[in-house]
Scaffold this active site. Structure first.
Site, short mmCIF file in Angstrom:
data_model
loop_
_atom_site.label_atom_id
_atom_site.label_comp_id
_atom_site.label_asym_id
_atom_site.label_seq_id
_atom_site.Cartn_x
_atom_site.Cartn_y
_atom_site.Cartn_z
N SER A 204 0.81 -1.27 0.11
CA SER A 204 0.11 -0.07 0.03
C SER A 204 0.77 1.14 0.14
O SER A 204 1.79 1.32 0.74
CB SER A 204 -0.90 0.00 1.32
OG SER A 204 -1.57 1.26 1.36
N GLY A 205 0.68 1.91 -0.90
CA GLY A 205 1.39 3.40 -1.02
C GLY A 205 2.48 3.22 -1.88
O GLY A 205 3.23 4.20 -1.83
N THR B 202 -1.60 2.64 -8.02
CA THR B 202 -2.70 3.31 -8.56
C THR B 202 -2.23 4.19 -9.60
O THR B 202 -2.59 4.45 -10.84
CB THR B 202 -3.74 3.99 -7.53
OG1 THR B 202 -4.22 2.98 -6.72
CG2 THR B 202 -4.97 4.47 -8.29
N ASN C 23 -1.26 5.32 3.15
CA ASN C 23 -1.45 6.31 1.79
C ASN C 23 -2.37 7.06 1.86
O ASN C 23 -3.38 6.75 2.27
CB ASN C 23 -1.58 4.89 0.74
CG ASN C 23 -1.66 5.74 -0.72
OD1 ASN C 23 -1.51 6.84 -0.93
ND2 ASN C 23 -1.85 4.73 -1.73
N SER D 231 -5.47 5.82 -0.59
CA SER D 231 -5.30 4.25 -0.66
C SER D 231 -6.56 3.57 -1.37
O SER D 231 -7.59 3.94 -0.92
CB SER D 231 -4.91 3.55 0.80
OG SER D 231 -4.84 2.37 0.51
N SER D 232 -6.25 2.63 -2.08
CA SER D 232 -7.38 2.12 -2.98
C SER D 232 -7.93 0.90 -2.06
O SER D 232 -7.15 -0.04 -1.53
CB SER D 232 -6.99 1.30 -3.99
OG SER D 232 -6.11 2.22 -4.92
N GLY E 229 -2.47 -3.23 -2.09
CA GLY E 229 -1.15 -3.56 -1.90
C GLY E 229 -1.36 -4.44 -0.67
O GLY E 229 -1.87 -4.26 0.04
N GLU F 218 -0.74 -5.50 3.06
CA GLU F 218 -0.91 -4.41 4.07
C GLU F 218 -0.60 -5.08 5.26
O GLU F 218 -0.97 -6.34 5.83
CB GLU F 218 -2.64 -4.21 4.23
CG GLU F 218 -2.63 -2.96 3.23
CD GLU F 218 -4.14 -2.66 3.35
OE1 GLU F 218 -4.35 -1.45 2.60
OE2 GLU F 218 -4.97 -3.09 4.08
N1 LIG Z 1 5.16 8.16 -9.99
C1 LIG Z 1 4.78 8.88 -8.86
N2 LIG Z 1 4.97 10.11 -9.03
C2 LIG Z 1 4.58 10.99 -7.96
N3 LIG Z 1 3.88 10.57 -7.09
C3 LIG Z 1 3.64 9.21 -7.00
C4 LIG Z 1 3.98 8.16 -7.97
N4 LIG Z 1 3.62 7.04 -7.65
C5 LIG Z 1 3.01 7.42 -6.34
N5 LIG Z 1 3.04 8.58 -5.81
C6 LIG Z 1 2.59 9.11 -4.66
O1 LIG Z 1 2.19 8.27 -3.82
C7 LIG Z 1 0.95 8.19 -3.36
C8 LIG Z 1 0.42 6.68 -3.32
O2 LIG Z 1 0.49 6.09 -4.58
P1 LIG Z 1 -0.82 5.13 -4.87
O3 LIG Z 1 -2.06 5.44 -4.38
O4 LIG Z 1 -0.60 4.76 -6.42
O5 LIG Z 1 -0.27 3.74 -4.11
P2 LIG Z 1 -0.88 2.48 -4.28
O6 LIG Z 1 0.25 1.49 -4.51
O7 LIG Z 1 -2.06 2.27 -5.06
O8 LIG Z 1 -1.32 2.23 -2.64
P3 LIG Z 1 -2.79 1.45 -2.24
O9 LIG Z 1 -2.42 0.03 -2.20
O10 LIG Z 1 -2.83 1.61 -0.86
O11 LIG Z 1 -3.86 1.80 -3.15
C9 LIG Z 1 0.23 8.60 -4.22
O12 LIG Z 1 -0.99 9.40 -3.76
C10 LIG Z 1 1.24 9.73 -4.78
O13 LIG Z 1 1.20 11.07 -3.97
MG LIG Z 2 -4.06 2.15 -4.99
#
Ligand SMILES: Nc1ncnc2c1ncn2[C@@H]1O[C@H](COP(=O)(O)OP(=O)(O)OP(=O)(O)O)[C@@H](O)[C@H]1O
Ligand SMILES: [Mg+2]
Length: 1079
Positions: free
Chosen positions: A107-108, A112, A157, A160-161, A387, A389
């Protein structure tokens, strides 16, 4: 010239971990850190992309970058998520392979974000056009909507999805997007009613309260103040860097683009508001007689407002919060709910309401974005699932989420590590096995149908009797105690290992990504996912159409006593389907790594990254890649793809595909250690070799395209030219023909003119000549004549000086006469006396002679004719001649008698026995015998009498008897009177005083009058003793009958009733004979 680039150019650290030397965990982390510090967040392990979350926006997602990576080979540029997206897209478009992008990480870690980057890249490079752009826009805009409803701030996050998402993007054969299908996986609905510390509810609640207009909030009966709502945690209601109000506008806009109608959006917001209202309903106990507490709603205002929002009857919902009806077979038992049960029911309703709303949203979006055509399409799946957790307090949701991640790790292992190694062995490629951790054992611990944790949870949920989370944990303890990856206080204790970090009501699973301690509390409930039927029925009774639609089981007509499948089994089934789906596609991996726990930029926590590198199995991944081959392909498609690179294999290779590929590689040439030949596939060690092949192929295709183009253009031009030529020939042929025709006609007419002039000239010349010759001839003749004349005269002058003229004249006349007679002789007319022909007279002076000769000739030929006559015939002609003398031009009857021969004896008196008596009475020769009419004096009628003429007598006898009535000697006959008319009357007048005169004259009529009179006249002429009988021809004469004289008068009358002559006695003295005029 195109500048060839490579990821090796200006490389910071090592772009592809496969090239890392020496390979160790330290060097691996060092390389990652080095690159991360230099803002290089992407690194490859072969074709797998490792993505580090930068936690700040980097200028590497600009349109220029998109263009830079577009249609470039994977290893050509420095590592980037765009390179992977481009590779996947091109492989889908050009090789017709369905793709899936598997984004994993905790997560994070940035999953996404990565999924959105992939989608935006594909949207930027695929086709354009009004329709395509609309599809693209709808696909992209589905993200903000789902994120608003399905994402929340967690401690890990801020976005977070809280649901799993798998999106299939569908493309047509050209690579243009047609639409998509989104599948969602288990929303973490417990968050609706309770959020861990430092976290908050789903974004939409905060967005709605911050961003909606006052008017909208009023309509939804909401207050802008978050603190007014029990379901909204206050400690992290505001997130740094998140503008909820702006996000609300974005979401509304996105919903509009996706295709939500205004009333649909309103309904959705009403439901969101209803959930908030629901959280505010509170209960208080009310004691009952039987010492039990019954819950009652504290303040009914929120309930009322909620019921108004959803169109539910307040009392129905109120009752549903106080009572619970259990239906078993035909029985219905109603029990009261205590306060905690009422709260449980309220929260269950809120969770269900929200999660069903979320599922409805996904379905509704799918409806909008689904492909319009049914044509075959290619699919690119993008998986962005929650992701891995590890929270302080991990419950059923984390268990499910982590199970899903285990499955993804499994598929990664399956496809990259195990499958790869197994393939080498299968293909007979030399290979030393690489050890890696296979998490299949953990998957089995969770999902095994007999003794897996999910199966046991289901068993507990369905089991009759008291079921609690403790009984479930007990069950786990007994069944999974021996499992390597399962730990619980009891299982440890049984092994005499006292682990105080393990509380009593918890169990621990050693996941591939680390140990996670799960609190068993709530597992049974959450798995059951029970919503009291009274509540679902109350919802179904709502007038709000969307609410009604979300609770179909509340329909009393469709009461289903069967338990719905549990949340766990549902999730297991959907994950199973997802895995099967992913296995059919070509996987592309993005392994997201979270650099720190603080969501901070520039911070690289080595221990955290190391942990992730370990559990993601990245080191093993590199080792397998390094030991193995970067690329493999069955011989047939490989040969098909690259056969144009070698003359021997192009265009057709006749032998086995493997030999073809070998020939191809030797010919190119590819170093032998770069490739290995398996049983059915070729293995290419280095990606660069593949790119070399690809590059050569690209060039070759360009050349081929040029060749095809060239040939086609040549053919087209040739065909066009030939057509032009053909047409030109036809046109020129026609034109020439026409021109020649005109020329010919001109020549012809000129020739005719010239000819006519020449002919005219020739004719005139000839005429002149002929005239001249004629004149010459005439002159010559004249001269000759004169000259001959002169000669003759000179010659004869001495002999005929005096009589020469006369002699010449005589001679000439003689000659002429001679010629005339000879001509006449040769041209004599026929001998018939009646022929009138006579040759024409040649000279006028012969006129007299000619006529005379004609007369003489006629006489002569008459004489000749006569000389042929017999005596009888002669006598007949004499008689005819006599008749002519007597009557010609005197009596009108005469001409008709000329052609009739004089027969004389018409009665054949001597032969006919009838006249025997008469015969004997008349002895003389009968000259004429005929029947005549004797006209009676008294009545002027005729009586038939036989009239006989002999030499001496005229005898009248009775026609029937032959008795002689009168015999008159010819001597007594004085004269005969006849008329001038065309009648046969004649009167025989007797000499007065003769013996016969006493009887009187005879008035007779006969058809042979002319003959009778002629013969009478001739008999007188031949007799010597008598005189010639007189013939009187007059139209009025006297006849002396016995006593008196009667005048016979002939009158010409118009024909009446035939041509017969009639006789009328007018009076005693006059007898009229009426003679009709013959026509
Ligand atoms: N390529 C990137 N460039 C800039 N910021 C990023 C990038 N990837 C992720 N982030 C930052 O990280 C944060 C978390 O990313 P994201 O929501 O994609 O995580 P995740 O893997 O989907 O987590 P979860 O499993 O909780 O959904 C985003 O809100 C963004 O601020
Ligand atoms: Mg996500």
């Amino acid at each position: 010239m195109e500048v060839k680039t490579s990821l090796l150019d200006n490389m910071i650290g090592v772009g592809d971990m496969v090239l890392l030397e020496p390979l160790s965990e330290e060097s691996f982390l060092e390389n990652l850190k080095n690159r991360f510090d230099h803002n290089e967040i992407y690194t490859y392990i072969g074709s797998v992309v490792i993505s580090m979350n930068p936690y700040r926006s980097l200028p590497i997602y600009t349109p220029d970058k998109v263009e830079e990576y577009r249609n470039r080979n994977f290893y050509e540029l420095s590592p980037h998520i765009y390179a992977l997206a481009d590779e996947a897209y091109r492989s889908l478009r050009d090789q017709d392979k369905d793709q899936c992008i598997l984004i994993t990480g905790e997560s994070g870690a940035g999953k996404t974000e990565a999924s959105k980057l992939v989608m935006s890249y594909v949207a930027a490079v695929c086709g354009k056009g009004q329709e395509v752009n609309k599809v693209k826009e709808q696909l992209l805009q589905s993200n903000p909507v789902l994120e608003a409803f399905g994402n929340a701030k967690t401690v890990r996050n801020d976005n977070s999805s809280r649901f799993g998402k798998y999106m299939d993007i569908e493309f047509d054969f050209k690579g243009d997007p047609l639409g998509g299908v989104i599948s969602n996986y288990l929303l973490e609905k417990s968050r609706v009613v309770k959020q861990p510390r430092g976290e908050r509810n789903f974004h939409i609640f905060y967005q709605l309260l911050s961003g909606a207009s006052d008017d909208t909030l009023k309509k939804l009966k909401l207050d802008r103040d978050f603190s007014k709502y029990n379901y909204l945690s206050l400690d992290s209601a505001v997130v740094n860097g998140l503008d909820d109000a702006a996000s609300f506008r974005t979401v509304r806009n996105a919903m509009q683009i996706v295709g939500f109608m205004e009333d649909e959006m309103q309904s959705v917001l009403q439901l969101v508001a209803a959930v908030l209202k629901l959280g505010n309903i509170e209960f208080k106990p009310e004691s009952r007689n039987n010492s039990t507490d019954e819950s009652r709603i504290k303040d009914k205002n929120d309930l009322k407002e909620m019921c108004e929002l959803l169109g539910i009857e307040q009392s129905v919902l109120e009752r549903a919060f106080s009572y619970r009806t259990v239906e078993a077979k035909l029985e219905k038992v109603s029990t009261t709910l205590n306060v905690s049960q009422a709260y449980y029911a309220r929260d269950a309703l809120a969770k269900n309401l929200y999660s069903r709303l979320f599922s409805w949203l996904v379905t509704r979006i799918n409806e909008s974005i689904k492909a319009q055509t049914k044509a075959r399409h290619k699919v690119m799946g993008v998986l962005d699932i929650y992701g891995f957790e590890i929270f302080e307090d991990n419950s059923f949701e984390q268990f499910i989420i982590n199970y899903c991640n285990e499955k993804l790790q499994q598929i990664f292992i399956e496809l990259t590590l195990r499958e790869e190694q197994e393939e080498y062995i299968r293909e007979g490629i030399e290979w030393t096995n690489i050890e890696y951790f296979n998490n299949a054992i953990i998957c089995d611990l969770i999902e095994n149908n007999q003794n897996g944790i999910l199966a046991m949870l289901d068993e507990e949920c369905l089991r009759p009797g008291t079921v609690t989370d403790e009984t479930f944990l007990d069950k786990l303890n007994t069944i999974c105690a021996e499992h390597q990856h399962f730990e619980s206080r009891l299982s440890k204790n049984s092994k005499f290992l006292n682990d105080h970090s393990l509380p009593h009501n918890c169990f621990r699973i050693q996941h591939y990504a680390g140990k996670v301690l799960y609190r068993s509390e709530g597992f049974v409930d959450k798995n059951n996912d029970l919503l009291y039927r009274d509540l679902s029925q109350a919802m179904y009774k709502a007038t709000h159409s969307l609410i009604k639609e979300l609770f179909p089981e509340g329909n009393p007509a469709k009461v289903n006593l069967k338990r719905p499948p549990t949340a766990g089994s549902q999730f297991k089934a959907s994950v199973g389907t997802l895995m099967r789906n992913l296995q059919t596609k070509n996987p592309n991996y993005i392994r997201c790594i979270k650099p720190n726990d603080k969501k901070a930029a520039h911070v690289f926590t080595e221990s955290l990254v190391c942990h992730q590198v370990r559990y993601l199995g990245l080191m093993e991944n590199v080792r397998v890649r390094r030991a193995g081959y970067a690329f493999r392909q069955p011989y047939e498609p490989c040969l098909e793809r690259y056969k144009m690179l070698c003359k021997r294999t192009w265009p057709h290779w006749r032998g086995p595909a493997r030999e073809g590929v070998e020939t191809l590689m030797v010919d190119l040439p590819i170093p032998t250690d770069e490739v290995s030949y398996g049983r059915s596939k070729i293995f290419i060690r280095n990606p660069r070799t593949l790119f070399f092949l690809e590059e050569r192929r690209r060039q070759c295709l360009q050349d081929l395209a040029t060749l095809i183009q060239k040939i086609y253009r040549g053919w087209k031009c040739r065909t066009h030219f030939l057509l032009l030529k053909k047409s030109q020939i036809v046109v020129s042929a026609w034109y020439r023909r026409f021109a020649q025709q005109k020329k010919y006609q001109k020549i012809k007419s000129s020739t005719t003119v010239v000819q006519s002039y020449i002919r005219g000239w020739q004719a005139r010349k000839l005429l002149r000549e002929l005239k001249y010759q004629k004149r010459c001839k005439e002159a010559v003749t004249t001269i000759a004549a004169y000259w001959h004349g002169t000669q003759v005269r000179r010659e004869y002058r001495k002999f005929f000086r005096a009589n020469a003229g006369k002699k010449i004249y005589d001679f000439t006349i003689q000659r002429i006469m001679q010629k005339y007679f000879l001509g006449l002789k040769n041209n004599m007319p026929p001998m018939s006396p009646i022929d009138k022909n006579w040759p024409a007279r040649p000279y006028r002076f012969l006129d007299g002679v000619h006529k005379e000769l004609q007369r003489i000739f006629h006489l002569w030929r008459c004489k000749k004719y006569r000389s042929k006559f017999t005596e009888e015939k002669k006598a007949v002609y004499e008689e005819k001649l006599e008749a002519s003398k007597l009557f010609k031009d005197k009596k009108a009857l005469y001409p008709s008698s000329v052609s009739k021969p004089f027969k004389g004896d018409y009665l054949e008196i001597r032969k006919n026995p009838k006249y025997q008596k008469l015969n004997s009475a008349v002895e003389e020769k009968v000259l004429l015998a005929d029947v005549v009419n004797k006209i009676n004096r008294a009545n002027s009628k005729g009586t038939a009498r036989i009239f006989l003429l002999t030499k001496k007598n005229v005898v009248l006898a009775d026609q029937k008897t032959g008795q002689v009535k009168a015999s008159v000697p010819l001597l007594d006959l004085a004269s005969v009177s006849v008329s001038t008319k065309n009648d046969g009357f004649f009167a025989l007048k007797l000499k007065a005083g003769s013996a016969s005169a006493t009887k009187g004259d005879f008035l007779l009529s006969s058809d042979h009058l002319i003959e009778i009179i002629t013969k009478l006249h001739r008999s007188g002429a031949t007799a010597a003793d008598r005189e010639q009988i007189n013939i009187d021809i007059s139209d009025e004469f006297l006849v002396q009958f016995k006593h008196d004289k009667v005048c016979v008068k002939f009158i010409q009358v118009a024909p009446k009733n035939g041509n017969s002559v009639s006789c009328k006695r007018k009076n005693n003295r006059l007898l009229e004979v009426l003679v009709p005029t013959t026509a």
